[in-house]
Design an enzyme around this catalytic site. Structure first.
Site, PDB file in Angstrom:
ATOM      1  N   ALA A  34      49.979  16.746 -74.624  1.00  0.00           N
ATOM      2  CA  ALA A  34      51.365  16.404 -74.295  1.00  0.00           C
ATOM      3  C   ALA A  34      52.320  17.478 -74.792  1.00  0.00           C
ATOM      4  CB  ALA A  34      51.746  15.049 -74.898  1.00  0.00           C
ATOM      5  N   ASP A 143      46.458   4.273 -83.551  1.00  0.00           N
ATOM      6  CA  ASP A 143      46.800   5.568 -84.156  1.00  0.00           C
ATOM      7  C   ASP A 143      48.072   5.452 -84.988  1.00  0.00           C
ATOM      8  OD1 ASP A 143      46.498   8.230 -84.797  1.00  0.00           O
ATOM      9  OD2 ASP A 143      47.407   8.991 -82.964  1.00  0.00           O
TER      10      ASP A 143
END
Length: 472
Positions: A34, A143
């Site tokens: 990303a 996460d």
């Protein structure tokens, strides 16, 4: 780590549908999966973050999770997204300048006396509200870490980076890839299994949450999880699509992709006890190592909301001490650090641990005198240590839920959580990690496994289907 395909353009500057609506100001984060840009929305001058995601699966998961959590005050807002067949997806998110990792760094370096108890409580209350919102919607984030907890200039904390999130649907864990009716606007004639419109506005997200907000008690949840364990792995979708959920080499699942020189290639195969089916792109490789639950380090593919709770415990400990609780340099080192504090993982501490895929493959010498969490948190109160213990424990079923913690006496006794307006926020973020694949920024050097040389001699024993490794 695979390099991006050269034929695809990953620059959002050439995307007319985006540049007509947004002025791109600067890139604020970049990674393998990303890139994040700061931008200005031309219609009203609102500053936003444009997150260009290069991985199809991560984009899908983040969009779906943020749509479901659209009205949660402690989850980052998804304004809209751009999706087309031949381009990377671009998410338009609210722009939050800093994160909890920067707050911790600032407190350690600049604030005399670190954080006050009232500040720690307020940060934790916000984290727990965000996690509770996820878990009430049956979303496991997978996460959680300080750098994925973004912070606004007025002190509001929001969970971000849902690229690894999974959704629990009755009767078990599944992503919406399994649900072809996720978006009523899908074209039934399209070959791809998920084809949202090119642009979805924030006003188009209504009505999504009700179909997934399947709430259950803690006891009901673990009963359902037991049923799933009896049926086998929950991660068939990941195996079928061959998409890696993490960018690390998981030694505990015998994936050696990131080890340059296989230390066993001349004598042993990378096949663990149980055969080939536990190797490959399994979701035990999710999350950032320092905050990864021990069952993941042992290769579990049957898990749920409780892995987030272990991560929250590690975050809480870091807020208290301003140091990471278990800063492992590899998966094996991570387990070693956990054992040195909590003692060995045994059937006494968690009866089901023997069912973990790699429990009998990788073993450690007995830790005779574990230091205990008290040694890691020397200046903390009994109540604070007890709260960490409710989260950082081996048996997943014993970990307190976010809502149980919010009702804990610790958050209701003196000193109370400070008002959000009194939280100290760093004036400028420092230590930005340009390699972060997740939020705006990240910790460094915690996701790449080191070689075995860090651990000295190891005992390798051949078995009927592979090998066993013992670390002294």
């Amino acid at each position: 780590m695979d390099s991006p395909p050269p034929s695809r353009s990953w620059s959002i500057y050439t995307r007319r549908e985006i540049t007509q609506k947004y002025q791109i100001l600067e890139r604020v984060g970049s990674g393998a999966y990303a890139d994040v840009y700061k931008a200005r929305r031309l219609s009203d001058d609102l500053i936003v973050a444009l997150k260009e995601i290069h991985d199809y699966q991560s984009a899908f998961r983040e969009i779906e999770a943020l749509q479901i959590l659209n009205n949660s005050p402690n989850v980052v807002v998804l304004h809209e997204y751009f999706w087309s067949e031949n381009e990377d997806s671009v998410l338009v998110l609210e722009f939050l300048r800093t994160d909890l990792a920067a707050v911790i760094r600032e407190a350690k370096r600049e604030w005399k006396g670190g954080m006050s108890v009232g500040e720690i409580k307020r940060w934790m209350v916000q984290i727990l509200h965000g996690v509770d919102a996820c878990h009430r919607s049956s979303i496991v984030h997978r996460d959680l870490k300080p750098s994925n907890l973004l912070v606004s200039d007025d002190g509001v904390l929001k969970l971000a980076d849902f690229g690894q999130a999974r959704i629990l649907l009755e009767p078990g864990f599944a992503t919406a890839i399994d649900n072809p009716q996720l978006d009523e606007q899908n074209n039934p004639n399209e070959a791809s299994f998920f084809h949202p419109p090119e642009v979805i506005s924030e006003t188009d997200n209504q009505g999504q949450e009700g179909s997934r907000n399947q709430e259950m008690t803690k006891e009901e949840y673990f009963r359902e999880l037991d049923k799933l364990k009896a049926r086998g792995s929950l991660d068939e979708v990941d195996e079928e699509t061959n998409v890696h959920d993490g960018n690390t080499s998981c030694l505990a699942t015998c994936t050696a992709s990131d080890i340059g020189d296989d230390p066993f290639e001349s004598s042993y195969s990378y096949e663990a006890e149980g055969g080939d089916e536990i190797c490959g792109p399994l979701t035990s490789c999710v999350g950032t190592r320092w905050f990864r639950a021990p069952e993941l380090l042992y290769g579990s593919t049957i898990y749920g909301l409780e892995i987030d709770l272990w991560s929250v415990g590690c975050i809480f400990a870091e807020l208290l001490s301003l140091e990471p609780l278990f800063p492992g340099t590899s998966d094996i080192d991570q387990l070693s650090r956990i054992f040195n504090v909590l003692g060995n993982l045994t059937e006494e501490t968690w009866p089901d641990c023997v069912k973990l895929p790699d429990y009998k493959t990788i073993s450690f010498s007995k830790v005779e005198n574990p230091s205990g969490l008290e040694a890691c948190l020397p200046n903390c109160s009994t109540d604070e240590i007890l709260l960490v213990k409710k989260l950082v424990c081996y048996d997943p079923a014993s970990r307190a839920t976010a809502m149980e913690l919010l009702h804990d006496k610790y958050f209701n006794e003196e000193p109370p959580p400070v008002p959000i307006s009194e939280l100290r926020i760093p004036s400028a973020n420092s230590g930005q990690d340009e390699d972060s694949p997740g939020g705006w920024r990240d910790y460094k050097n915690m996701d790449s496994d080191s070689d075995f040389e860090d651990f000295g001699p190891v005992d390798v024993t051949t078995t009927g289907s592979g090998f066993s490794i013992r670390f002294p």
